[in-house]
Design a protein around this motif. Structure first.
Motif, PDB file in Angstrom:
ATOM      1  N   ASP B 186      -1.323  -0.814 -10.890  1.00  0.00           N
ATOM      2  CA  ASP B 186      -2.502  -1.647 -10.670  1.00  0.00           C
ATOM      3  C   ASP B 186      -3.600  -0.780 -10.063  1.00  0.00           C
ATOM      4  OD1 ASP B 186      -4.015  -3.916 -10.846  1.00  0.00           O
ATOM      5  OD2 ASP B 186      -2.541  -5.194  -9.851  1.00  0.00           O
ATOM      6  N   SER B 187      -4.834  -1.243 -10.185  1.00  0.00           N
ATOM      7  CA  SER B 187      -5.980  -0.493  -9.671  1.00  0.00           C
ATOM      8  C   SER B 187      -6.759  -1.360  -8.715  1.00  0.00           C
ATOM      9  CB  SER B 187      -6.892  -0.060 -10.823  1.00  0.00           C
ATOM     10  OG  SER B 187      -6.184   0.784 -11.693  1.00  0.00           O
ATOM     11  N   TYR B 188      -7.237  -0.735  -7.660  1.00  0.00           N
ATOM     12  CA  TYR B 188      -8.021  -1.436  -6.647  1.00  0.00           C
ATOM     13  C   TYR B 188      -9.349  -0.700  -6.504  1.00  0.00           C
ATOM     14  CZ  TYR B 188      -3.289  -3.008  -5.849  1.00  0.00           C
ATOM     15  OH  TYR B 188      -2.031  -3.515  -6.049  1.00  0.00           O
ATOM     16  N   GLY B 189     -10.432  -1.460  -6.390  1.00  0.00           N
ATOM     17  CA  GLY B 189     -11.725  -0.807  -6.194  1.00  0.00           C
ATOM     18  C   GLY B 189     -12.751  -1.304  -7.186  1.00  0.00           C
ATOM     19  N   PHE B 205      -3.348  -3.579   1.050  1.00  0.00           N
ATOM     20  CA  PHE B 205      -1.913  -3.846   1.216  1.00  0.00           C
ATOM     21  C   PHE B 205      -1.498  -5.197   0.627  1.00  0.00           C
ATOM     22  CE2 PHE B 205      -1.379  -0.853   5.156  1.00  0.00           C
ATOM     23  CZ  PHE B 205      -1.578   0.241   4.312  1.00  0.00           C
ATOM     24  N   ASP B 206      -2.377  -6.206   0.745  1.00  0.00           N
ATOM     25  CA  ASP B 206      -2.042  -7.509   0.143  1.00  0.00           C
ATOM     26  C   ASP B 206      -1.875  -7.376  -1.366  1.00  0.00           C
ATOM     27  OD1 ASP B 206      -2.058  -8.727   2.550  1.00  0.00           O
ATOM     28  OD2 ASP B 206      -3.979  -9.767   2.293  1.00  0.00           O
ATOM     29  N   GLY B 207      -2.786  -6.604  -1.959  1.00  0.00           N
ATOM     30  CA  GLY B 207      -2.693  -6.386  -3.400  1.00  0.00           C
ATOM     31  C   GLY B 207      -1.407  -5.674  -3.773  1.00  0.00           C
ATOM     32  N   ILE B 208      -1.025  -4.675  -2.980  1.00  0.00           N
ATOM     33  CA  ILE B 208       0.202  -3.922  -3.274  1.00  0.00           C
ATOM     34  C   ILE B 208       1.431  -4.839  -3.093  1.00  0.00           C
ATOM     35  CG2 ILE B 208       1.657  -2.003  -2.502  1.00  0.00           C
ATOM     36  CD1 ILE B 208      -0.949  -0.484  -1.838  1.00  0.00           C
ATOM     37  N   GLU B 209       1.363  -5.738  -2.126  1.00  0.00           N
ATOM     38  CA  GLU B 209       2.467  -6.676  -1.928  1.00  0.00           C
ATOM     39  C   GLU B 209       2.664  -7.549  -3.180  1.00  0.00           C
ATOM     40  OE1 GLU B 209       4.776  -7.120   0.269  1.00  0.00           O
ATOM     41  OE2 GLU B 209       5.498  -9.108  -0.354  1.00  0.00           O
ATOM     42  N   LYS B 210       1.539  -8.033  -3.722  1.00  0.00           N
ATOM     43  CA  LYS B 210       1.632  -8.852  -4.951  1.00  0.00           C
ATOM     44  C   LYS B 210       2.185  -8.008  -6.101  1.00  0.00           C
ATOM     45  CE  LYS B 210      -2.148 -11.950  -3.816  1.00  0.00           C
ATOM     46  NZ  LYS B 210      -3.584 -11.953  -3.772  1.00  0.00           N
ATOM     47  N   GLN B 211       1.695  -6.768  -6.178  1.00  0.00           N
ATOM     48  CA  GLN B 211       2.172  -5.850  -7.228  1.00  0.00           C
ATOM     49  C   GLN B 211       3.681  -5.662  -7.105  1.00  0.00           C
ATOM     50  OE1 GLN B 211      -0.075  -2.160  -7.132  1.00  0.00           O
ATOM     51  NE2 GLN B 211       1.317  -1.121  -8.525  1.00  0.00           N
TER      52      GLN B 211
END
Lengths: 431, 459
Positions: B186-189, B205-211
C-alpha cells in the motif's frame, strides 16, 4: 565540457576529499537523435544531450549516492558533499562495497554518429511500405533514434573503464481500423547497429503488422478450458520476467523468492536454456559495464532447465552469501529448439497462440492472470481465429516446468534473441 | 531554480517556440527487511526548446542552463524543425494562439528535513512494523519524493512557473503460508513536500494496521471463480478504470491514432450514472493530487468533461490536436523531464460520485466480489482493459466473505460502464503511480465505488 575521463576522476577525487573511504563515480554522456511519427505522419525531430554523474561514497560501512546531470566543478563538489551526507545519514551495513581492482579497459560498439538522411529515408520507407502492404494499419506512434552513450566508470580501488556504444533503435505502436471497427493495439521494438536493412524486416515488425490487420474482427474463446499456450517471442519476456525478477536483489534479500535455494536445481523443463549475453555479437544493444562497477560478462541463467546463476549485485551477493552475477541480466538469448513453429501449432489440440499478454503482476509464487491480446485460438492443430476478451491464468513457475516445445525459429530484436515456446496446462477462459 | 528569468529570450523565439527550464529532484530511501538498500538523491534538470514549422516539430535539450545553452537549444530545435519541414512539406496552418501566466509553488513553508531525518523516519516505520507484527516474514519500506519545477516561456506570450511535489511511503508486508510468501502493498502520501504530507511516522500506523489486517485475511485467501461476475469496484479501482480504460482512449492523439472512442463522440457509452472528468487542478473545491494550471505548451489548463451522464462529450487536447478537431486546446500537454517533448497526458481523471452507500452496494450483491486494491493496469485502443487486483473479498448473499488471492480483472470499458447500476457517494484519489506513454508522468486517478459486471481471472 572538460575531458570526460578527467571529469569522472575529478568526481572520484572530490568524493575521497570529502571523506569517503571508498568511492565510485560513473559519468554518462548521452546524445540522442530521434525522429518521431504520430498518427502516421513524421512529426518531430528531437536532439537531446544529457550528462549523468552518479557519485557513490562509503564511509564506516555506510553508503550514499547522489546523482546530478551537471558536470561543472561546483556541482561536482556539491554532489560529493551530498553523497557523504547521505552516507552519514545511512545505516551501517558490512555488505556495502565497491568493485575490486580490474585491469583498466576501453570498450566500444556501434557507430559514432547518426546518418540523419538515412534515418529519414528508412522511416519514410517504413511508412510507405506499411501504407502499401497493410492499408488498414494505423501507426499510432513510431520513432527511430540513434543514441550514443559514453560511460566513464572509476572507483577508489583503481577501476577505470570507458565504454562507448552507438545504436539505432526503433519502436512502433499500431492498430488496425476498418470503418468503426478497430483492433487491439500492438507494439514492438528493435535495436540495430546500422540502417542497412529495411526497418519492416527487422525483429517481429512485419509479423505483428500482418497479424494486426487480421485482428479487427475477433471472438472470445467461449467457455473455460485447460489448454496449451504457444508464447510468441514478443511476450516471452513476460514469462521469463517472473524468473529473472525473482532471482534479483529485492526478493532474494527479503527472502521471498521461491528460487532462493534452487541454485543448480531444476526450475524449468530441460528444453529451456536462457543466457544473458550483454557482450555477445548476437546482441547489438548490450552493455559493457555492470551497475556496481564490473566489466560485464555473458552468463547462463538457466541451462537445460537448471538454475545456473542468480542475478545478484555485489550488495545482494554480500547480503545473501551467494555468488555475484557477472552481469546485470537483460540481453537474453534463449536457445532454439528443434521443432518448427508450424509443427508446434500442429501439435496443439486446444489452446492459444499468445502474442501479447496484458496481466497483473504475478505474485511471489508466480500465480498470474491476464488478458490474451493480439492472440489466436488454436484447435486440432490449426490457428482458427483471432481472439478477444479471453483471459489466461496459471503459475509461471509451474509453466516453466511444463514446456512442450521450443521453436527452431527465433526473432532477433537486437537487445534479445527469442523463440516461440509452447506450454501445457494453462487455464484459458472466455467471456 | 526559482528565479530563472527566461523573458530576455523572448526576442529569439521567432517561430512558434516553447522554451522550458525544468528540474526534477528526487529522494529514494529503501529498507528491505531492515536493510537500508537504497539511500540516494537525484537531480535531473536542464533546458529545452520545441519549435513548430508548417506541421513539423523540432526539439532540442541541454542539461546546462546557461545563456549559451539556452541560445543553442533554440537554434538546434529550429534547425531540426527546418530539416523536417524541408523534407515533409506539410504546409499546415499555424497553431492556435494561447497566452497564459501563472505561478503555482507547492513548496513547503516548513524547514526541510535532511537525509538523516528522512532515513530515520523510514527506519522508524520499519521498526514499528517489526515490533508490532512479529509474525511477518518480511517487509519493505520505501520513501519516495519527487519535486517537478518548471519555468516556461512561449512565443505566444505565455510565462509560467510551477513547483509540484509529491511524497509517498510505500509499504509491503509479507507473511508465509505453507512456506510460500503472501504480500500486500500500500502507499501513503500524495501532493506536497514530505514535511507537509507526513507529520510523523505514527501518522501512517493506522493505515499499516488496516493493511496488516487485510494481509492476514489474504493469507487465508482463495482463488476467485473465473468468469464474468458482479463486482463492487472500490474507489481506487474506479479511478484506474477512469484513467486506463476510458481516459487513454479519449486522449486526442490516441483518437487520431485509431482509438475506438473516435467514432463514439456524442453517443451513449456508459450508464447515465457515470460522469467522468479530467480535472486540471481542482475537483469539488479541493486541489487535485497533480494540479496543472498552465500546461507545457503555455495553455491554461481546463477541466475536460469526457463522459457526461453516460454520453461521450469530449477529448483531451494539445494545440495540434485541437487545431485538427477544430476545438480549443484543453491544457493536457505535459512533459516529464526537461529533455522530453510535451505529450497529451491526463491530469486528474475521475468518475464523479453518486448517491449510493458502499454498504448498500455490497448488500445488493448475491454472489460476486468486492475488489479494493489494484496493482498495475493497462488498456487498449478498443477500451478493453486489464487491472491487477491485490486485495479483494468474496461477496456472498450481500455479505463480505473470504479474501481472494491476487488476480486480474478485465473487460471492455465502454461495455462495463453500461452495466453500472450503483455509484457510491464517497470519492478517493490514487496518485502514487506513474502513467506510461513514451514518458512516465505523475497523474491522479479518482472515483467512488461502482457496482458493475467484469471478467475476473481465477481458477
Amino acid at each position: 565540457m572538460r575531458d570526460p575521463k578527467k571529469l569522472a576522476k575529478s568526481g572520484l577525487d572530490a568524493l575521497l576529499k570529502a571523506g569517503a573511504e571508498k568511492a565510485q563515480c560513473l559519468l554518462s554522456l548521452t546524445d540522442k537523435h530521434e525522429m518521431n511519427v504520430d498518427a502516421g505522419e513524421l512529426s518531430l525531430f528531437r536532439t537531446t544531450f544529457d550528462t549523468r554523474l552518479s557519485m557513490t561514497a562509503i564511509k564506516g560501512q555506510k553508503k550514499g549516492t547522489s546523482s546530478i546531470n551537471k558536470a561543472d566543478s561546483e556541482s561536482i563538489e556539491r554532489a560529493a558533499a551530498e553523497a557523504l551526507a547521505i552516507a552519514d545519514a545511512s545505516q551501517p551495513d558490512e555488505a556495502n562495497d565497491i568493485a575490486e581492482y580490474q585491469v583498466p579497459q576501453e570498450f566500444s560498439a556501434g557507430s559514432d554518429s547518426p546518418d540523419f538522411g538515412r534515418m529519414h529515408y528508412r522511416l519514410k520507407e517504413l511508412l510507405n511500405t506499411v501504407r502499401a502492404r497493410y492499408p488498414k494499419i494505423v501507426l499510432r506512434q513510431a520513432y527511430l533514434d540513434f543514441t550514443r552513450e559514453r560511460l566513464y566508470l572509476v572507483n577508489s580501488n583503481g577501476v577505470d573503464f570507458v565504454s562507448t556504444k552507438g545504436v539505432y533503435r526503433c519502436f512502433i505502436i499500431f492498430s488496425s481500423r476498418d470503418g468503426e471497427k478497430v483492433s487491439s493495439f500492438n507494439y514492438t521494438g528493435v535495436a540495430m547497429k546500422d540502417l542497412e536493412k529495411e526497418i519492416i524486416e527487422c525483429g517481429s515488425i512485419d509479423i505483428l503488422l500482418r497479424q494486426s490487420t487480421e485482428q479487427i474482427t475477433t471472438r472470445s474463446v467461449g467457455s473455460k478450458f485447460v489448454g496449451d499456450v504457444i508464447v510468441a517471442p514478443d511476450c516471452l519476456e513476460d514469462v521469463l520476467g517472473f524468473l529473472t525478477a525473482s532471482i534479483s536483489d529485492r526478493p532474494m534479500i527479503s527472502g521471498t523468492s521461491i528460487y532462493k535455494d534452487k541454485l543448480n536445481q531444476p526450475v524449468a523443463s530441460p528444453l529451456l536454456t536462457v543466457h544473458s549475453k550483454p557482450v555477445s555479437d548476437e546482441i547489438c544493444d548490450g552493455y559493457f559495464l555492470t551497475q556496481d562497477g564490473y566489466a560485464a560478462r555473458n552468463s547462463t541463467i538457466v541451462g537445460r532447465g537448471v538454475l545456473r546463476a542468480f542475478l545478484l549485485s555485489l550488495y545482494g551477493s554480500r547480503k545473501t552469501g551467494k555468488e555475484r552475477s557477472v552481469n546485470d541480466g537483460r540481453a537474453f538469448v534463449v536457445e532454439p529448439g528443434h521443432t518448427s513453429l508450424e509443427d508446434m501449432v500442429k501439435a496443439v489440440k486446444k489452446g492459444i497462440l499468445l502474442v501479447r499478454f496484458s496481466g497483473g503482476r504475478p505474485n511471489e509464487n508466480g500465480d498470474f492472470a491476464g488478458v490474451a491480446k493480439n492472440s489466436y485460438y488454436i484447435e486440432d492443430g490449426e490457428i482458427k481465429y483471432p481472439i478477444s476478451e479471453t483471459m489466461i491464468s496459471g503459475n509461471f513457475a509451474q509453466m516453466l516446468g511444463n514446456i512442450t516445445a521450443i521453436s527452431s525459429e527465433r526473432i532477433d530484436y537486437g537487445f534479445a534473441v527469442l523463440p516461440w515456446v509452447a506450454f501445457s496446462g494453462v487455464v484459458i477462459s472466455g467471456k | 531554480m526559482h528565479g530563472v528569468d527566461l523573458s530576455k529570450y523572448s526576442q529569439l523565439l521567432t517561430a512558434y517556440t516553447e522554451l522550458r527550464v525544468q528540474e526534477n529532484r528526487s529522494v529514494q530511501i529503501s529498507f528491505v527487511k531492515g536493510n537500508n538498500t537504497i539511500n540516494s538523491r537525484s537531480i535531473t534538470g536542464g533546458v529545452s526548446a520545441r519549435v513548430y514549422k508548417n506541421g513539423s516539430w523540432g526539439f532540442a535539450s541541454n542539461p546546462e542552463v546557461t545563456d549559451d545553452s539556452i541560445r543553442s537549444v533554440i537554434k538546434v530545435a529550429t534547425d531540426n524543425a527546418v530539416f523536417l519541414d524541408s523534407r515533409e512539406r506539410k504546409g499546415k496552418k499555424p497553431l492556435p494562439v494561447t497566452a497564459a501566466s501563472s505561478d503555482n509553488d507547492f513548496s513547503t513553508k516548513k524547514s526541510r528535513l535532511g537525509q538523516r531525518q528522512l532515513v530515520e523516519f523510514a527506519r522508524e516505520v520499519d521498526s514499528h512494523i517489526v515490533r508490532k507484527y512479529p509474525n511477518l516474514s518480511s517487509r519493505t519500506v520505501v520513501l519516495s519524493c519527487l519535486d517537478m519545477e518548471k519555468t516556461l516561456l512561449t512565443s505566444d506570450g505565455s510565462y509560467a512557473h510551477s513547483m509540484i511535489p509529491r511524497s509517498f511511503i510505500h509499504v509491503t508486508l509479507s507473511v508465509e503460508k505453507d512456506g510460500k510468501p503472501v504480500e500486500l502493498s500500500d502507499s501513503y502520501g500524495g501532493l506536497g513536500q514530505f514535511e507537509d504530507v507526513f507529520e510523523s511516522p505514527a501518522s501512517i500506523f493506522d493505515g499499516i494496521e488496516k493493511q496488516y489486517q487485510h494481509l492476514m485475511k489474504k493469507k487465508e485467501g482463495v482463488f476467485p471463480e473465473a468468469g464474468v461476475k458482479t463486482c463492487v469496484l472500490d474507489a481506487e479501482l474506479a479511478g484506474i478504470l477512469a484513467h486506463e480504460a476510458i481516459g487513454h482512449t479519449t486522449e486526442a492523439d490516441l483518437v487520431m491514432g485509431g482509438s475506438v472512442a473516435g467514432g463514439l463522440l456524442g453517443k451513449e457509452v456508459a450508464s447515465p450514472l457515470i460522469t467522468l472528468v479530467d480535472f486540471a487542478n481542482t475537483c469539488l473545491g479541493k486541489t487535485c493530487p497533480v494540479p496543472v494550471y498552465v500546461d507545457d505548451e503555455g495553455t491554461r489548463a481546463e477541466d475536460v468533461v469526457i463522459i457526461d451522464k453516460g454520453v461521450l462529450k469530449g477529448f483531451m487536447h494539445n494545440k495540434e490536436s485541437a487545431a485538427h478537431f477544430g476545438v480549443s486546446p484543453t491544457g493536457n500537454a505535459r512533459a516529464f523531464l526537461f529533455s522530453d517533448e510535451p505529450l497529451i497526458r491526463m491530469r486528474n481523471t475521475a468518475i464523479m460520485p453518486g448517491t449510493s452507500k458502499l454498504e448498500d452496494m455490497i448488500a445488493s450483491v448475491d454472489d460476486g466480489y468486492y475488489l479494493i486494491n489494484p496493482s498495475n493496469g493497462q488498456a487498449d485502443s478498443t477500451s478493453e482493459f486489464m487491472f491487477g487486483i491485490t486485495l479483494g473479498y468474496e461477496i456472498k448473499n450481500g455479505k463480505i466473505g473470504r479474501a481472494i488471492v491476487d488476480t486480474t480483472i478485465s473487460g471492455v470499458a465502454f461495455d462495463v460502464l453500461k452495466t453500472v447500476t450503483m455509484v457510491s457517494d464517497e470519492m478517493k484519489w490514487l496518485s502514487a503511480g506513474m502513467c506510461g506513454k513514451k514518458q512516465p508522468i505523475p497523474v491522479g486517478m479518482g472515483g467512488p465505488a461502482i457496482k458493475c459486471k467484469v471478467n475476473i481471472g481465477g481458477r
